[in-house]
Motif scaffolding. Structure first.
Motif, PDB file in Angstrom:
ATOM      1  N   LEU A   1      -2.336  44.429  51.475  1.00  0.00           N
ATOM      2  CA  LEU A   1      -3.739  44.161  51.183  1.00  0.00           C
ATOM      3  C   LEU A   1      -4.193  42.797  51.681  1.00  0.00           C
ATOM      4  CD1 LEU A   1      -3.992  45.620  47.582  1.00  0.00           C
ATOM      5  CD2 LEU A   1      -4.618  46.703  49.735  1.00  0.00           C
ATOM      6  N   ARG A   2      -3.282  42.082  52.343  1.00  0.00           N
ATOM      7  CA  ARG A   2      -3.584  40.744  52.884  1.00  0.00           C
ATOM      8  C   ARG A   2      -4.100  39.824  51.795  1.00  0.00           C
ATOM      9  NH1 ARG A   2      -6.643  42.114  58.536  1.00  0.00           N
ATOM     10  NH2 ARG A   2      -4.905  43.168  59.506  1.00  0.00           N
ATOM     11  N   LEU A   3      -3.370  39.792  50.700  1.00  0.00           N
ATOM     12  CA  LEU A   3      -3.774  38.904  49.617  1.00  0.00           C
ATOM     13  C   LEU A   3      -3.127  37.563  49.805  1.00  0.00           C
ATOM     14  CD1 LEU A   3      -3.302  41.367  46.644  1.00  0.00           C
ATOM     15  CD2 LEU A   3      -5.456  40.611  47.605  1.00  0.00           C
ATOM     16  N   GLU A   4      -3.810  36.491  49.397  1.00  0.00           N
ATOM     17  CA  GLU A   4      -3.225  35.159  49.412  1.00  0.00           C
ATOM     18  C   GLU A   4      -2.574  34.918  48.063  1.00  0.00           C
ATOM     19  OE1 GLU A   4      -3.482  33.899  52.348  1.00  0.00           O
ATOM     20  OE2 GLU A   4      -4.886  35.474  52.932  1.00  0.00           O
ATOM     21  N   THR A   5      -1.343  34.528  48.070  1.00  0.00           N
ATOM     22  CA  THR A   5      -0.706  34.212  46.787  1.00  0.00           C
ATOM     23  C   THR A   5      -0.378  32.744  46.677  1.00  0.00           C
ATOM     24  OG1 THR A   5       1.212  35.162  47.816  1.00  0.00           O
ATOM     25  CG2 THR A   5       0.254  36.352  45.973  1.00  0.00           C
TER      26      THR A   5
END
Lengths: 86, 477, 500, 157, 95, 105, 222
Positions: free
Chosen positions: D153-157
């Motif tokens: 989902l191309r999330l930034e963590t």
């Protein structure tokens, strides 16, 4: 006895049994479950009778609508019963 | 080609379906005026059809243009046209009545009533056993919906009971149809009739039994009557009127149809049994009507009793057809009279605000026209002259005497006296002086007049039996 | 539709239409209602007069309408019909006048006069019925139209009386219907005919025909109040006085008696009936009723009840006359149809006046009423004397012919019955007369409505009718031999029956 | 951006139609209408978002999902077929690393199909988990799933 | 390979019937419901087998299986959201 | 090639049936709702998947094969949601899993 | 008493079943002229699937009435629910997990419905089956909190519910111009049937969904 015949016989018995149980059991949940089961078996039976149109309809109605309706009713009944108790 | 557009027969089915759907579209409580206009047209169409049949014999309409075994044929003979006339003639005044009755809360009355009438017309015109099943279903569901209309718990309970009986009965009928199809490969009555041999296979017996049982349950013949009093006694007044006057007649009509056209050989064997059940219905229904204090229940029980007369026809059916005419006249007479009676009772209950016999004291003074309507309808139910009910009774006694079957005469006469007993039980209560504290609500005049018109029709018809007989003779076996 | 067809219908309509309109009238439209009532009554009188003239001249009046194939409503105004019609029409007029006065200010008058008119319509229909079916139609209509009149007061007592009345009359109707349908099954549709129409069936069907006769007579016997079918009549006394007058003199009991006449003479035919041995039992039944009714009347303290039992007895004179084989008895019976009517209506009018003016309901309360209400009591006296059969009254004429008829038919015992009855008649009427004229009046009347100071003893609408009918009692007795008298008319009819 | 989402959806629905009709060419009259209808409904129900799914991430996730799913099936099957039941069921609580929304839904789907775990509820950031065998390395499995969802989902963590 | 469908179908049917024991035993409503769900998945499989056994003629049975699969979630979800109200089973009896 | 496919297909079918059996056994043998859910969602789904794959291999056309295969993910998704819904509801109703007593919520 | 009644019912059912079986085994079975008649007229029916030909052409009149039956079922529920209902806003509360499934499945269900509708012309399928699938989608959406229950349907919804019947009816009556109710001209039969089926799919789908959603509308008050 061919296997297809065995299948049909078994299916017929299962149909009768589930129909009977869904009518005769005093426990509503069990009756609803047996009715859903009956619906699925019925779809199979129609399929075996080459009445695919009806099998299709039974599968759709049985899986999509009847179960939901009955379970909804069951819940409503339970809630009403609970209200009566309190 | 375009004269098919002018053929009244298909329109008698299309029109009520259309206005029912339109009424639904217009929303809850709407559609009264539409219904009244359409019903007037339907009555007109039915009259045209009646003249056609009277002049040139039965009329058929080949739906889809395919023809009998493949497609569905509609058939209007004397019997069906008589029932059609009854239906429209009862429905129109009741619609006027209902418009006033449901001034505030009509709910889904109009679409339901529209579908009910469409179902009745379709049923009376159908000449196909399966199509008849479909019309029966339509009829039952509309009737159940109407019973449940108010949404009170008692009404819903009565509706559900009615629904269960109805569905089971339809199921039995359908099984019978399936068996017939299995034996003869067709469900068209016209195609079937010549195939019926003198030595029917067992399947045919079973089929006849199933269909008959189903239809008897729908007609509420004793001992299948149990669902009727709560359903007819608990529903709104126009609904009760429609149900008692028309719906139970439809399944009786079907029994008659089957007996005459499909199972002529088997009918003779069950006929005495049917007659006995009819007699039991007359006695038991009247007795229960006498015992109740709930005025609408009384009328509902009276329906149970009056339905019994219809089945006295069967033991007397052969060979002169006199009894058949008696049955149809009784169905028509009772239809008009019972519609009037329920309508009148609706007015009485509205006026007094009570539903018991005791509450009726003094209504003779307040709503005399309604009480008069009730009395006139009562005259028909008692079978007193010159009403149509009397003609039916006369024909029945005549048929029974010409067969030398004295027992039925006693039943008919006794039933008339019992009817008198419960009708006058209401009337004498109405003549009592009103207690000081009683209050009366004003009632719309249109309701009173609708009840009166129906009652008057049931009496006046008694003077015009010749035309009716001529109509019934069209297409009779 | 020719005039001869229209006239019988017009006779029916002259009371039916005003009746229906009256139903719809608001309660307080007294004037309109009275006008309509009187218009109907006079119109009917005129129409019946026309018919009378026509029938005397040999015209045939009739109308037919087919209800079912082979089942017709038939009206015919023949001599016998006109005898009854004339009686009813004339007495209806007086009863209407009386009722207008009697019910002044009472509630539910629209309903009352509506049913009153229906009742007379039914009577006319019975009179003109040309076959058993038509007779039955109006016979039942009469039942229905009189019930609301009987229960008019709406009291529990009225309800009880009404219920008893219904139970008897509807039961009778059921018997009658069975008999009629049975007969139709045997003969097909057939009109009333002089000398009957059953003789063609011969003696083969004798058993069935006897049963049918029994059913028919039992059916009409209820309204005729033949013992033991008379139980309703004394109970129906709860009705208002005009209704009682109508019931006893014109409508209900007369309809029954008239039915007996039609059945014996024009269905079976008197000779055929005699050959089936039907007349003797009928005579016995009538005789029992005559004696029993008179006997019971002796013990009634309630004035109207005493009169009611008197009716039970007197109406069976008609039946007795019919059952006597031979023209003389027939004439006696027929003429009594009229004579009993005018006598009994007078008595009931007077009883109503006593109750209305002074609250007198019982024989024991009537002391001295003659001095307080001389005209009413005079009328009462004339009618009572007529009932006893005192010479120069109408009653004497009937009794004389009946006795002659009995001797002519070799039924001597009937004379004994008639004498016994007359003795009883005297025994229950004379004490009333004696009390009314000779005993002193009480200090206070039970319930005095009309103040004694006025010139009239009661309202003129209440007074006039009994005076006129009482006069008629005398006229019918004195001028019995005149060409226009009821007796002459009865002789004409009997002549047609026996001398075909 | 939205246009791309619409095209992608249209194409996938068209593909589904093609599969359903088993490639019959004469079906496209009805098909076009149906696909349009489905597209409209899908756009109403789940409006396209800016972020697009990483294709490689998705593929990676799919492979992970499939293999784990098979593994899960086999594990339960063995457990059921073994003559003696050998399980150590437990209710665990896990702290979620993923943000609320789509990602968590994906995680729940995955966990329900992974060997030995069924979610029984979320309270705040705490995930309640039923495990059939607490001796397994549930935590690491879950973290693996989380990281793959993040990538997809191309999330930034 | 067509010989395999029927044995498998019969086997699956037996399998289903065995699962009915769970429906009878409970103890919770959910346990019974699981049987119905099992019938759903197994039903899909059986329909596919039957479709194949019919040798092309009954290919529409694949549609049936597809419809069943598409709607499979409804009963279970409806049960969890609407139909399951109480835990104590012995209160279930309406009598 | 076709022989190989047929054998492969047969193997898949048989394996699928095996998983179905396992699912049923799990349903019967496992001690509580949660454990039975595991059996249902995992074993049966795999059984169906293998069965579908096996049948798809024998399909006449690619589209038909895809259609058969399409069924599997649908059932998977459905199972995941249903098992979550039921498990959560069971948890809400306070049904304790075997081996861990839970306080009534 | 109750058990005796039950026993009687069981016995009756057994007797009926036995007689039915015996009767069916005894059926002559030869008289199968109708399938032949259907087959003979397939060419002019406008469709290739015999079931659809019977349902919408040869016995289309039955189907017309059956559509009314379904609408009536909904009306009946409406009638029963009408008075006692305290309407509730929108069914179950949102649930992201379920909502995601519904969002995924709904377009697929629509595609499947369209497919079944199309398939009906030459193989099993058709309006009713398609409608049932659509109704399933509606139920799913409701369960996931994305579609409110119906307390009283608005005009648009009523149009959708009754539209199928009205179109069918209008066509049936319009074809009176051909000489009889529902007498399709053969060259337009296929198109007309498709038109009817398409409108029926939507209406029946709404009706079937309504059976659930109308009852759900009452749940708040229960």
């Amino acid at each position: 006895m061919t296997l297809s015949f065995a299948f049909d016989l078994l299916l017929a018995l299962a149909l009768l049994w589930s129909a009977w149980r869904s009518l005769a059991t005093p426990d509503l949940t069990r009756a609803v479950v047996m009715f859903i089961v009956f619906g699925l078996l019925l779809a199979l039976a129609w399929a075996r009778l080459s009445a695919t149109d009806i099998a299709l309809a039974e599968a759709a109605i049985g899986a999509g609508l009847t179960g939901a309706l009955l379970l909804d009713a069951l819940g409503a009944w339970r809630r009403a019963a609970k209200d009566d108790e309190s | 080609m375009t004269d098919a557009f002018l053929d009244p027969l298909p329109w008698l089915i299309v029109l009520p379906l259309a206005w029912a759907a339109m009424a639904f579209l217009m929303g809850a409580g709407r559609g009264a005026r539409l219904a009244i206009v359409a019903l007037a047209m339907q009555l007109f169409l039915a009259l045209i059809l009646a003249t056609q049949v009277l002049e040139s014999g039965p009329v058929t309409h080949v739906v889809g243009g395919w023809g009998a075994p493949l497609g569905i044929d509609l058939l209007a003979d004397g019997l069906s046209v008589a029932m059609l006339l009854l239906t429209q003639a009862v429905a129109l005044p009741l619609a006027v009545y209902a418009q006033a009755y449901f001034s505030r809360e009509a709910g889904q009355f109009w679409p339901l009533a529209g579908f009910l009438l469409a179902a009745l017309n379709a049923l009376f015109l159908s000449a196909d056993l399966f199509n008849l099943y479909v019309t029966l279903e339509l009829l039952s569901l509309a009737a159940v919906g109407l019973v449940a209309l108010g949404g009170k718990p008692a009404q819903v309970a009565a509706a559900l009971r009615y629904l269960l009986v109805s569905l089971t009965a339809s199921g039995a009928y359908l099984m019978g149809v399936a068996l017939i199809y299995g034996v003869y490969g067709t469900v068209s009555i016209a195609t079937l009739a010549p195939l019926m041999g003198s030595a029917p296979p067992m399947a045919l017996w079973l089929s006849a039994g199933l269909m008959l049982t189903g239809l008897l349950a729908k007609t509420a013949l004793f001992p299948f009557h149990f669902w009727l009093p709560p359903a007819h006694g608990g529903a709104a007044a126009p609904v009760s009127a429609l149900l008692s006057a028309l719906v139970v007649k439809a399944s009786f009509y079907l029994v008659l149809r089957l007996a005459l056209d499909v199972f002529p050989n088997l009918t003779a064997l069950v006929a005495p049994g049917l007659g006995l059940l009819g007699a039991a219905a007359i006695l038991y229904g009247s007795w229960r009507a006498l015992r109740t204090h709930h005025i609408k229940r009384l009328v509902a029980w009276s329906t149970v009793a009056q339905l019994g007369y219809l089945f006295l026809v069967f033991p007397l059916l052969a060979p002169d057809g006199l009894a058949l005419q008696a049955g149809v006249v009784q169905a028509i007479a009772h239809g008009l009279a019972k519609a009037a009676m329920f309508a009148a009772v609706g007015v009485l209950m509205l006026a007094t605000g009570r539903d018991t016999l005791e509450g009726l004291a003094g209504v003779a003074h307040r709503v005399p026209l309604t009480l008069f309507a009730f009395g006139l309808a009562g005259v028909t139910l008692m079978g007193l002259p010159p009403s149509a009910g009397f003609l039916a009774k006369w024909l029945l006694i005549d048929a029974a005497l010409s067969h030398g079957q004295w027992g039925w005469v006693a039943v008919v006469i006794g039933g008339g006296l019992l009817a008198a007993a419960y009708v006058f039980k209401v009337l004498r209560q109405a003549f009592l002086l009103a207690p000081e504290d009683s209050r009366f609500q004003p009632v719309p005049r249109s309701m009173e007049w609708a009840a009166f018109v129906l009652a008057a029709a049931s009496v006046v018809l008694g003077l015009r039996g010749v035309e009716l007989m001529a109509l019934l003779a069209q297409g009779a076996p | 539709m020719t005039l001869n067809e229209a006239l019988p219908l017009a006779v029916l309509a002259s009371s039916l239409l005003p009746g229906l309109v009256i139903f719809a009238l608001p309660e307080h439209w007294v004037g309109t209602r009275t006008t309509l009532n009187l218009f109907g009554a006079f119109a009917k009188l005129a129409l019946v007069g026309l018919l009378l003239a026509g029938v005397s001249a040999g015209e045939n009046y009739g109308f037919r309408h087919e209800v079912l194939p082979g089942l017709e409503l038939v009206f015919k105004a023949d001599a016998l019909a006109l005898l009854f019609m004339t009686l009813s029409t004339v007495l209806w007029l007086f009863t209407t006048l009386y009722a207008i006065g009697y019910l002044e200010g009472a509630p539910h008058r629209s309903r009352f006069f509506g049913f009153f008119s229906l009742c007379v319509t039914a009577t006319m229909g019975i009179a003109m019925a040309g076959n058993l079916f038509t007779f039955f139609v109006f016979y039942e209509l009469l039942t229905l139209a009189t019930f609301p009149l009987v229960v008019h007061r709406g009291t529990p007592q009225a309800m009880k009386g009404g219920t008893v009345y219904l139970a008897y009359t509807l039961g009778g109707g059921a018997l009658l219907l069975t008999g009629i349908v049975w007969l139709y099954g045997l003969t097909g549709a057939a009109d009333f005919a002089h000398g009957g129409y059953l003789a063609v069936l011969g003696s083969e069907k004798a058993g069935q025909l006897q049963w049918v006769f029994f059913l028919l007579i039992a059916g009409v016997g209820v309204k005729t109040a033949l013992v033991p079918l008379h139980g309703w009549l004394p109970q129906a006394m709860v009705a208002p006085a005009p209704v009682s007058a109508l019931l006893h003199a014109v409508a209900v009991v007369k309809a029954g008696a008239f039915g007996v006449v039609r059945i014996v003479y024009e269905v079976y035919g008197v000779e055929f009936a005699q050959s089936l041995d039907l007349l003797a039992p009928l005579a016995v039944a009538a005789a029992i009723t005559i004696v029993w009714g008179s006997f019971r009347a002796l013990f009634q303290d309630d004035l109207k009840k005493r009169l009611a039992y008197s009716t039970v007895s007197q109406v069976s004179y008609i039946v007795l006359g019919v059952a006597l084989f031979g023209p003389i008895g027939t004439i006696g019976g027929l003429v009594h149809l009229v004579h009993q009517g005018i006598m009994k209506i007078t008595l009931f009018f007077c009883a109503g006046n006593y109750a209305e003016a002074l609250g007198i309901h019982k024989v024991s309360e009537i002391n001295g009423a003659g001095r307080r209400m001389p005209l009413t009591t005079a009328a009462f006296t004339i009618a009572a004397l007529g009932m006893m059969g005192v010479p120069l009254t109408a009653g004497a004429v009937s009794k004389a012919w009946l006795m002659d008829g009995a001797r002519a038919a070799d039924m001597g015992w009937v004379t004994g019955v008639l004498w016994t009855s007359s003795v009883f008649n005297a025994a229950y009427f004379l004490p009333i007369l004696w009390r009314a004229w000779m005993r002193p009046a009480p200090a206070v009347w039970p319930e005095e409505h009309i103040p004694a100071k006025g010139r009239r003893e009661t309202a003129w609408l209440l007074l006039l009718p009994p005076l006129i009918t009482a006069a008629a009692v005398l006229v019918a007795g004195v001028f019995a031999e005149a060409g226009w008298s009821p007796l002459s008319w009865a002789e004409l009819i009997a002549g047609r029956e026996y001398l075909r | 951006m939205n246009a791309i989402a619409i095209v992608i959806r249209t194409l996938s629905f068209a593909l589904a139609w093609w599969v359903l009709t088993e490639g019959r060419g004469d079906s496209w009259g009805v098909g076009a209408v149906t696909v349009m209808f489905a597209l409209v409904v899908s756009l109403v129900l789940s409006p396209p978002v800016r972020k697009r799914i990483s294709l490689t991430g998705a593929l990676n996730f799919a492979i992970f999902f499939l293999s784990k799913s098979i593994q899960g099936g086999i594990q339960v099957a063995f457990m059921a077929l073994r003559p003696r039941l050998d399980m150590a069921p437990a209710l665990l609580e896990m702290q979620l690393a993923l943000p609320p929304g789509k990602a968590r839904v994906m995680l729940i789907y995955t966990l329900n199909l992974l060997p030995g775990t069924v979610c029984v509820g979320i309270e705040g950031d705490t995930l309640h988990l039923h495990v059939i065998d607490s001796r397994m390395h549930i935590e690491s499995e879950m973290r693996m799933a989380e990281s793959r969802i993040v990538r997809m989902l191309r999330l930034e963590t | 390979m067509t010989s395999l469908e029927w044995p498998l179908a019969v086997f699956l049917l037996f399998n289903l019937l065995a699962a009915l024991i769970r429906a009878a035993r409970g103890p919770t409503a959910a346990d019974r419901m699981l049987t119905a769900l099992l019938f759903g998945t197994t039903g899909v499989g059986m329909l596919l087998l039957l479709a194949h056994a019919g040798n092309g003629v009954s290919m529409p049975l694949v549609d049936t299986a597809l419809v069943l699969a598409l709607l499979a979630a409804i009963a279970g979800v409806a049960f969890a959201r609407l139909g399951w109200r109480k835990t104590e089973e012995h209160h279930d009896d309406p009598a | 090639m076709t022989i190989l496919l047929e054998w492969l297909s047969a193997g898949l079918l048989l394996a699928g049936a095996g998983f179905y059996l396992a699912g049923t056994l799990g349903l019967l043998r496992f001690p509580d709702v949660y454990a039975r859910l595991h059996a249902l969602t995992k074993a049966d789904n795999l059984g169906l998947g293998l069965l579908a794959l096996g049948l798809a291999l024998q399909a006449e056309s690619l589209a038909l094969a895809l259609k058969i295969l399409l069924i599997w993910p649908l059932v998977l998704a459905a199972s995941a949601v249903v098992s979550f819904a039921i498990a959560r509801r069971a948890h809400e109703l306070g049904i304790a899993p075997v081996g861990q007593e839970e306080e009534q919520p | 008493m109750k058990s005796a009644l039950r026993l009687a019912v069981v016995l009756l059912a057994l007797v009926l079943a036995g007689t039915l079986m015996a009767a069916i085994l005894e059926l002559p079975g030869a008289n199968q002229s109708l399938p032949a008649a259907v087959a003979a007229h397939m060419a002019v029916s406008g469709v290739e699937h015999p079931v659809t030909a019977v349902l919408l052409n040869f016995r289309g009149y039955d189907t017309l009435l059956e559509v009314a039956v379904l609408l009536l079922a909904l009306l009946g529920i409406g009638a029963a629910v009408h008075a006692g209902s305290e309407t509730e806003d929108g069914g179950a509360e949102g649930d992201p997990v379920l909502a995601a499934l519904a969002r995924l499945l709904t377009p697929l269900l629509i595609l499947a419905a369209g497919y079944l509708l199309w398939a009906g012309a030459h193989r099993p399928g058709g309006a009713f089956q398609a409608a049932a699938v659509l109704a399933g989608a509606a139920v799913l959406l409701h369960l996931s909190g994305q579609m409110p229950a119906w307390s009283s349907p608005g005009l648009l919804l009523r149009l959708g519910l009754a539209g199928g019947l009205l179109i069918f009816l209008a066509l049936a009556a319009g074809l009176l111009g051909q000489g009889a109710l529902l007498r399709y001209p053969p060259e337009y039969a296929g198109a007309l049937i498709l038109l009817i089926e398409a409108s029926l799919t939507i209406s029946l789908g709404l009706i079937l969904a309504g059976l659930f959603l109308m009852l759900a509308g009452r749940r708040g008050g229960a």
